[in-house]
Write a protein that holds these residues in place. Structure first.
Motif, PDB file in Angstrom:
ATOM      1  N   UNK A 157      18.409 -34.616 -26.476  1.00  0.00           N
ATOM      2  CA  UNK A 157      19.542 -35.115 -27.249  1.00  0.00           C
ATOM      3  C   UNK A 157      19.406 -34.703 -28.720  1.00  0.00           C
ATOM      4  N   UNK A 158      20.443 -34.073 -29.267  1.00  0.00           N
ATOM      5  CA  UNK A 158      20.422 -33.687 -30.680  1.00  0.00           C
ATOM      6  C   UNK A 158      20.041 -32.245 -30.941  1.00  0.00           C
ATOM      7  N   UNK A 159      19.305 -31.604 -30.010  1.00  0.00           N
ATOM      8  CA  UNK A 159      18.882 -30.218 -30.250  1.00  0.00           C
ATOM      9  C   UNK A 159      19.927 -29.241 -29.703  1.00  0.00           C
ATOM     10  N   UNK A 160      19.715 -27.964 -30.033  1.00  0.00           N
ATOM     11  CA  UNK A 160      20.620 -26.887 -29.626  1.00  0.00           C
ATOM     12  C   UNK A 160      20.685 -26.777 -28.092  1.00  0.00           C
ATOM     13  N   UNK A 161      21.887 -26.588 -27.538  1.00  0.00           N
ATOM     14  CA  UNK A 161      22.040 -26.471 -26.085  1.00  0.00           C
ATOM     15  C   UNK A 161      21.405 -25.170 -25.576  1.00  0.00           C
ATOM     16  N   UNK A 162      20.905 -25.197 -24.318  1.00  0.00           N
ATOM     17  CA  UNK A 162      20.238 -24.023 -23.758  1.00  0.00           C
ATOM     18  C   UNK A 162      21.205 -23.044 -23.093  1.00  0.00           C
ATOM     19  N   UNK A 163      21.013 -21.771 -23.327  1.00  0.00           N
ATOM     20  CA  UNK A 163      21.853 -20.754 -22.681  1.00  0.00           C
ATOM     21  C   UNK A 163      21.030 -19.817 -21.798  1.00  0.00           C
ATOM     22  N   UNK A 164      19.729 -20.123 -21.658  1.00  0.00           N
ATOM     23  CA  UNK A 164      18.855 -19.360 -20.753  1.00  0.00           C
ATOM     24  C   UNK A 164      17.913 -20.341 -20.062  1.00  0.00           C
ATOM     25  N   UNK A 165      17.430 -19.955 -18.869  1.00  0.00           N
ATOM     26  CA  UNK A 165      16.509 -20.834 -18.138  1.00  0.00           C
ATOM     27  C   UNK A 165      15.255 -21.105 -18.961  1.00  0.00           C
ATOM     28  N   UNK A 166      14.792 -20.091 -19.708  1.00  0.00           N
ATOM     29  CA  UNK A 166      13.554 -20.326 -20.477  1.00  0.00           C
ATOM     30  C   UNK A 166      13.755 -21.350 -21.594  1.00  0.00           C
ATOM     31  N   UNK A 167      14.969 -21.467 -22.119  1.00  0.00           N
ATOM     32  CA  UNK A 167      15.217 -22.515 -23.122  1.00  0.00           C
ATOM     33  C   UNK A 167      14.975 -23.905 -22.498  1.00  0.00           C
ATOM     34  N   UNK A 168      15.459 -24.065 -21.263  1.00  0.00           N
ATOM     35  CA  UNK A 168      15.307 -25.358 -20.585  1.00  0.00           C
ATOM     36  C   UNK A 168      13.823 -25.631 -20.356  1.00  0.00           C
ATOM     37  N   UNK A 169      13.113 -24.629 -19.867  1.00  0.00           N
ATOM     38  CA  UNK A 169      11.683 -24.796 -19.586  1.00  0.00           C
ATOM     39  C   UNK A 169      10.922 -25.120 -20.868  1.00  0.00           C
ATOM     40  N   UNK A 170      11.270 -24.429 -21.962  1.00  0.00           N
ATOM     41  CA  UNK A 170      10.598 -24.686 -23.249  1.00  0.00           C
ATOM     42  C   UNK A 170      10.757 -26.143 -23.670  1.00  0.00           C
ATOM     43  N   UNK A 171      11.973 -26.661 -23.538  1.00  0.00           N
ATOM     44  CA  UNK A 171      12.273 -28.007 -24.046  1.00  0.00           C
ATOM     45  C   UNK A 171      11.845 -29.127 -23.103  1.00  0.00           C
ATOM     46  N   UNK A 172      11.872 -28.859 -21.778  1.00  0.00           N
ATOM     47  CA  UNK A 172      11.711 -29.963 -20.825  1.00  0.00           C
ATOM     48  C   UNK A 172      10.557 -29.759 -19.850  1.00  0.00           C
ATOM     49  N   UNK A 173       9.680 -28.848 -20.171  1.00  0.00           N
ATOM     50  CA  UNK A 173       8.550 -28.556 -19.294  1.00  0.00           C
ATOM     51  C   UNK A 173       7.744 -29.825 -18.996  1.00  0.00           C
ATOM     52  N   UNK A 174       7.424 -30.028 -17.705  1.00  0.00           N
ATOM     53  CA  UNK A 174       6.661 -31.205 -17.295  1.00  0.00           C
ATOM     54  C   UNK A 174       7.549 -32.385 -16.922  1.00  0.00           C
ATOM     55  N   UNK A 175       8.796 -32.361 -17.406  1.00  0.00           N
ATOM     56  CA  UNK A 175       9.679 -33.513 -17.159  1.00  0.00           C
ATOM     57  C   UNK A 175      10.557 -33.335 -15.930  1.00  0.00           C
ATOM     58  N   UNK A 176      10.748 -32.068 -15.513  1.00  0.00           N
ATOM     59  CA  UNK A 176      11.595 -31.804 -14.326  1.00  0.00           C
ATOM     60  C   UNK A 176      10.847 -30.846 -13.396  1.00  0.00           C
ATOM     61  N   UNK A 177      11.110 -30.919 -12.077  1.00  0.00           N
ATOM     62  CA  UNK A 177      10.375 -30.065 -11.153  1.00  0.00           C
ATOM     63  C   UNK A 177      10.847 -28.612 -11.129  1.00  0.00           C
TER      64      UNK A 177
END
Ligand code: TXA
Ligand code: MG
Length: 324
Positions: free
Chosen positions: A141-161
């Motif tokens: 919440x509050x950070x820049x939205x992701x436009x690539x899969x690696x953005x998601x992994x960078x931000x949420x690693x460990x939190x989702x499978x």
């Protein structure tokens, strides 16, 4: 729960986790979403938790086609026209919800946002599921939205499978959101589908009801879509002069600024196309944010077509909204 986050293109693996009530990163044409079973309150609660999203901010439900959509919302004539013309596509319609949609998904509202994403992988995924996917953008919440899969992994690693990797998002900005007041359309958010295009189709103006940023605590307004490095909007070369001597990274539209070394600038669209600029904006914000500048200056674009959405995101990212 801690996960060893995997990134891949396996739809069955994504479906496996979603059916278990877990949260998965999914590609769409706009931005990556953080998806869970939208009819399952416990699964939806995990989205709010992982994103650190305020519980009063409702989610959008994603489905494969119009049939699936009819199960969730009460339609109206103009909504139907928009649906036929622009779905699948970067459009969300906010409509009265049916009883099957749980309170937590809509944050208690009697309406729900629905959208049919235009992305092959996610379409195939939705067809394997017998429930809609609630999905906000997959950024904390509050950070820049992701436009690539690696953005998601960078931000949420460990939190989702799992993050389903569908490549870089074609549109690059979130969907346009249209709601209805007394049966007439209003715009809640500029996005990937230009408002003029919608207006032309129904031959009437669509008034703006743009939502302000979320107020987190008294005296503090947290920006949306914001880089950690303070970001300021500029219009032209002249505006840079006030920050002389600072270590500046610059995001520009189609031409370098002469005051700043070229290697410290990113061109959003060398071909002067607002769609290309939209596609590259969030990636540029993330890259600039990682380079240790004192500040990021971002150039405003023309207020036309998808340019409204680009300028809206820049304004929300702008530093003065923080810590006031
Ligand atoms: O392109 C998109 O829309 C992306 C992709 C993943 O589909 N999703 C997205 O979701 O941007 P999110 O949660 O980051 O933004 C959804 C916005 C929020 O500002 C929320 O307040 C608004 O939609 N919204 C959702 N349901 C609403 C409702 N019933 N009434 C008014 N606003 C609503
Ligand atoms: Mg978002």
């Amino acid at each position: 729960m801690q996960f060893d986050t995997k990134v891949g293109t396996d739809i069955d693996e994504a479906a496996f986790w979603l059916k278990k009530g877990e949260v998965v990163g999914i590609p769409t044409e706009t931005v990556y979403g953080l998806a869970a079973n939208g009819l399952h309150a416990d699964a939806v609660a995990k989205i709010y938790d992982i994103k650190n999203r305020p519980s009063f901010n409702p989610l959008i439900l994603h489905v494969a086609n119009e049939n699936a959509l009819q199960d969730l919302v009460v339609n109206n004539k103009i909504a139907q026209v928009f649906m036929h013309a622009f779905m699948p596509g970067p459009l969300t319609l906010v409509l009265p919800r049916k009883a099957i949609v749980p309170d937590i998904t809509t944050a208690g509202l009697d309406t729900v946002g629905v959208r049919i994403p235009n992305h092959e992988l996610t379409q195939s995924l939705l067809q394997k599921l017998d429930f809609p996917l609630a999905a906000p953008s997959a950024n904390p919440s509050g950070y820049v939205s992701p436009t690539k899969a690696e953005h998601v992994a960078e931000n949420l690693s460990g939190k989702i499978p799992y993050v389903l990797d569908g490549g870089a998002c074609i549109v690059g900005l979130e969907s346009t959101i249209i709601g209805f007041e007394n049966g007439q359309p209003v715009c809640y958010r500029h996005g990937g589908l230009a408002i003029e295009v919608l207006e032309k189709l129904i031959d009437q103006q669509i008034p703006l009801r743009i939502q302000a940023d979320v107020l987190h605590s008294p005296g503090q307004m947290k920006s949306h879509y914001a880089t950690n490095t303070p970001l300021f909007i500029i219009e032209n070369e002249e505006d840079i002069k006030q920050w002389k001597g600072k270590h500046i990274g610059c995001i520009v539209y189609d031409q370098f600024m002469s005051e700043i070394p070229h290697e410290n600038q990113m061109l959003l669209s060398p071909d002067s196309d607002l769609h290309t600029a939209a596609k590259n904006l969030f990636q540029a914000m993330r890259e600039m944010d990682a380079r240790g500048f004192e500040m990021i200056l971002a150039q405003k674009v023309q207020n036309t077509g998808i340019g409204y959405a680009i300028n809206d995101r820049l304004q929300r990212a702008q530093h003065h909204l923080k810590n006031v």
